[in-house]
Design a protein around this motif. Structure first.
Motif, PDB file in Angstrom:
ATOM      1  N   THR A 289       0.867  -1.180  -0.033  1.00  0.00           N
ATOM      2  CA  THR A 289       0.116  -0.123  -0.017  1.00  0.00           C
ATOM      3  C   THR A 289       0.747   1.192  -0.169  1.00  0.00           C
ATOM      4  N   GLY A 290       2.017   1.317   0.871  1.00  0.00           N
ATOM      5  CA  GLY A 290       2.753   2.452   1.112  1.00  0.00           C
ATOM      6  C   GLY A 290       3.615   2.659  -0.515  1.00  0.00           C
ATOM      7  N   VAL A 291       3.876   1.805  -0.962  1.00  0.00           N
ATOM      8  CA  VAL A 291       4.872   1.851  -2.200  1.00  0.00           C
ATOM      9  C   VAL A 291       3.766   2.272  -3.402  1.00  0.00           C
ATOM     10  N   PHE A 292       2.691   1.638  -3.437  1.00  0.00           N
ATOM     11  CA  PHE A 292       1.773   1.966  -4.474  1.00  0.00           C
ATOM     12  C   PHE A 292       1.365   3.404  -4.367  1.00  0.00           C
ATOM     13  N   PHE A 293       1.007   3.683  -3.426  1.00  0.00           N
ATOM     14  CA  PHE A 293       0.414   5.173  -2.930  1.00  0.00           C
ATOM     15  C   PHE A 293       1.368   6.288  -3.203  1.00  0.00           C
ATOM     16  N   LEU A 294       2.569   5.970  -3.126  1.00  0.00           N
ATOM     17  CA  LEU A 294       3.713   6.802  -3.282  1.00  0.00           C
ATOM     18  C   LEU A 294       4.490   6.581  -4.714  1.00  0.00           C
ATOM     19  N   GLN A 295       3.834   6.008  -5.762  1.00  0.00           N
ATOM     20  CA  GLN A 295       4.288   5.734  -6.934  1.00  0.00           C
ATOM     21  C   GLN A 295       4.983   6.988  -7.666  1.00  0.00           C
ATOM     22  N   ILE A 296       4.179   8.165  -7.498  1.00  0.00           N
ATOM     23  CA  ILE A 296       4.376   9.325  -8.188  1.00  0.00           C
ATOM     24  C   ILE A 296       6.030   9.885  -7.919  1.00  0.00           C
ATOM     25  N   PRO A 297       5.889   9.947  -6.481  1.00  0.00           N
ATOM     26  CA  PRO A 297       7.162  10.550  -6.018  1.00  0.00           C
ATOM     27  C   PRO A 297       8.402   9.477  -6.355  1.00  0.00           C
ATOM     28  N   LEU A 298       7.889   7.978  -6.017  1.00  0.00           N
ATOM     29  CA  LEU A 298       9.089   7.244  -6.457  1.00  0.00           C
ATOM     30  C   LEU A 298       9.547   7.062  -7.993  1.00  0.00           C
ATOM     31  N   ILE A 299       8.486   7.172  -8.580  1.00  0.00           N
ATOM     32  CA  ILE A 299       8.853   7.373 -10.270  1.00  0.00           C
ATOM     33  C   ILE A 299       9.798   8.567 -10.469  1.00  0.00           C
ATOM     34  N   GLU A 300       9.468   9.642  -9.700  1.00  0.00           N
ATOM     35  CA  GLU A 300      10.330  10.882  -9.708  1.00  0.00           C
ATOM     36  C   GLU A 300      11.671  10.943  -9.277  1.00  0.00           C
ATOM     37  N   ALA A 301      11.743  10.291  -8.358  1.00  0.00           N
ATOM     38  CA  ALA A 301      13.022   9.890  -7.601  1.00  0.00           C
ATOM     39  C   ALA A 301      13.899   9.252  -8.378  1.00  0.00           C
ATOM     40  N   LYS A 302      13.373   8.159  -8.987  1.00  0.00           N
ATOM     41  CA  LYS A 302      14.170   6.978  -9.695  1.00  0.00           C
ATOM     42  C   LYS A 302      14.486   7.421 -11.319  1.00  0.00           C
ATOM     43  N   GLY A 303      13.658   8.495 -11.793  1.00  0.00           N
ATOM     44  CA  GLY A 303      13.788   9.051 -12.843  1.00  0.00           C
ATOM     45  C   GLY A 303      13.217   8.025 -13.985  1.00  0.00           C
ATOM     46  N   TRP A 304      12.224   7.447 -13.782  1.00  0.00           N
ATOM     47  CA  TRP A 304      11.285   6.648 -14.487  1.00  0.00           C
ATOM     48  C   TRP A 304      10.255   7.312 -15.178  1.00  0.00           C
ATOM     49  N   SER A 305       9.544   6.633 -15.855  1.00  0.00           N
ATOM     50  CA  SER A 305       8.278   7.218 -16.578  1.00  0.00           C
ATOM     51  C   SER A 305       6.786   6.454 -16.144  1.00  0.00           C
ATOM     52  N   LEU A 306       5.818   7.234 -16.070  1.00  0.00           N
ATOM     53  CA  LEU A 306       4.601   6.545 -15.304  1.00  0.00           C
ATOM     54  C   LEU A 306       4.017   5.454 -16.155  1.00  0.00           C
ATOM     55  N   PRO A 307       4.305   5.466 -17.587  1.00  0.00           N
ATOM     56  CA  PRO A 307       3.699   4.450 -18.267  1.00  0.00           C
ATOM     57  C   PRO A 307       4.708   3.044 -18.119  1.00  0.00           C
ATOM     58  N   LEU A 308       5.884   3.001 -17.812  1.00  0.00           N
ATOM     59  CA  LEU A 308       6.828   2.335 -17.587  1.00  0.00           C
ATOM     60  C   LEU A 308       6.214   1.469 -16.220  1.00  0.00           C
ATOM     61  N   PHE A 309       5.733   2.130 -15.217  1.00  0.00           N
ATOM     62  CA  PHE A 309       5.562   1.530 -13.883  1.00  0.00           C
ATOM     63  C   PHE A 309       3.907   1.035 -13.978  1.00  0.00           C
TER      64      PHE A 309
END
Length: 411
Positions: free
Chosen positions: A239-259
């Motif tokens: 729940t924590g990881v999925f809820f914070l997916q946008i900050p995680l994506i930004e921190a890792k430099g990934w894209s939302l479609p990838l996630f």
């Protein structure tokens, strides 16, 4: 016995469990979140305001599961299921018609979604499967758990399509109609159980372990808390990881479609884990499966903590899905093995309530730690350590259970 033969021999009872977890999707976070923008606009709420309402309603539903979940030990299963699904259907209808546009009304609706959908329907499915099937308990619970994966794959796509064509009000009206049509089918499916009510016959209740513990006895048992170390970890971390997916994506430099694409792999490995655990639980025990269930997640957390490469997300989601799938059958079967079947509904209601609490607290706690300057890498390494600690905790609980068996056989 193979899965196909097992399903062929018990189609109605297994379909009951599968359908309950399937339609429980309407009370899950991933489904309700699809309407967050429309609900915030309808009730004039900010993102944080809607989040606060949702968290408080989820917390209250967690407390309520303690009482309402235990009622499955006292009432006939067809009646119990009829009531909780009727309440979910009425809540869906109320949201579609929107007679009130107050925050209090939204709070009540979300509370009913979370209580009946996330809480009681899945609880009833797992509890009834554990009671109805002794020799093939793992297969029964795993088949019922497949409804979760089916709902994740099917309902978001349908909801988005209906919402795009007819609006969100019509989407919830369609859900209400679907649930009302499901009610008589559910009662028919539930009426096939061999025992007269939700509780099993006394001969069945004591056949598995020789005794049945009450909830009060269970919470005074050391093994109960050792198992909770492992039980709470997957829903809390997921729940924590999925809820914070946008900050995680930004921190890792990934894209939302990838996630988003990685969720397909998550669903696939979840199904694989469910099927694998079902067979292993029947061949060995839920304890034996639970000992190793957190290891894939620990590996995935360790990898995502140490690397920002885009391939890491697929490793993480695959390992998270595998652990989630392994846990679905074990989350009920292990309590049946440890404490018997006579009060399984009350005991599982307590554990379900604690899991709901964890899912309401993890986004806030992880977000707070990130605000303090703690990086995702440190956060994931801490979660990986939790996964590793759960292994000796389950091993100790298994040892306590085996010692009790030896004492019972000796007496």
């Amino acid at each position: 016995m193979t899965y196909l033969r097992f399903i062929k021999n018990h189609p109605r009872r297994l379909l009951m469990g599968f359908s309950l977890t399937l339609f429980a999707s309407f009370g899950q976070t991933y489904f309700i979140a699809l309407f967050s923008g429309e609900l915030r606009e309808a009730f004039d709420l900010s993102v944080s305001g809607f989040g606060s309402v949702y968290s408080m309603a989820t917390l209250l539903s967690g407390f309520s599961v303690l009482y309402f979940g235990g009622l499955i030990d006292r009432f006939a299963l067809p009646l119990y299921l009829f009531v909780i699904v009727s309440v979910l259907a009425l809540a869906s209808l109320a949201l579609a018609l929107l007679p009130f546009q107050s925050v209090a009304f939204l709070f009540v609706i979300i509370f009913l979604f979370r209580l009946c959908g996330q809480g009681l329907m899945g609880h009833a499915a797992s509890t009834s499967m554990a009671r109805d099937f002794i020799e093939n308990r793992g297969k029964a619970i795993s088949f019922a758990s497949m409804g979760h994966a089916a709902g994740e794959a099917l309902f978001p796509i349908l909801a988005v399509a209906i919402m795009a064509s007819f609006g969100w009000h019509m989407t919830w009206l369609s859900i209400a109609i679907l649930l009302f049509l499901y009610l008589p089918v559910l009662v028919w499916l539930a009426s096939t159980r061999k025992s007269a009510g939700a509780k099993p016959d006394e001969s069945v209740a004591t056949s598995d372990l020789g005794t049945s513990w009450t909830r009060g006895e269970a919470i005074r048992d050391r093994a109960f808390y050792l198992l909770l170390v492992a039980m709470i970890a997957p829903p809390f971390i997921n729940t924590g990881v999925f809820f914070l997916q946008i900050p995680l994506i930004e921190a890792k430099g990934w894209s939302l479609p990838l996630f988003a694409a990685a969720f397909s792999l998550y669903a696939l490995t979840t199904v694989f884990g469910i099927l694998l655990a079902g067979r292993l639980v029947d061949r060995t025990s839920a304890f034996d499966v639970l000992v190793y269930a957190m290891l894939p997640y620990g590996l995935g957390l360790f990898v995502i903590a140490l690397s920002d490469h885009m391939s890491v997300i697929y490793i993480f989601m695959a390992m998270a899905g595998l652990t989630t799938g392994l846990f679905y059958p074990c989350a009920t079967a292990v309590w049946a093995e440890l404490y018997g079947l006579g009060h399984l509904g009350s005991i599982r209601a307590l554990t379900s309530s604690l899991m709901v609490f964890s899912t309401s607290l993890s986004p806030a706690l992880m977000g707070f730690l990130l605000d303090l300057g703690i990086s995702f890498s440190v956060l994931f390494l801490g979660c990986a350590l939790w996964a590793l600690i759960s292994v000796p905790a389950v091993l100790k609980a298994r040892q306590i259970n085996r010692e009790r068996h030896r004492i019972e056989l000796g007496s």
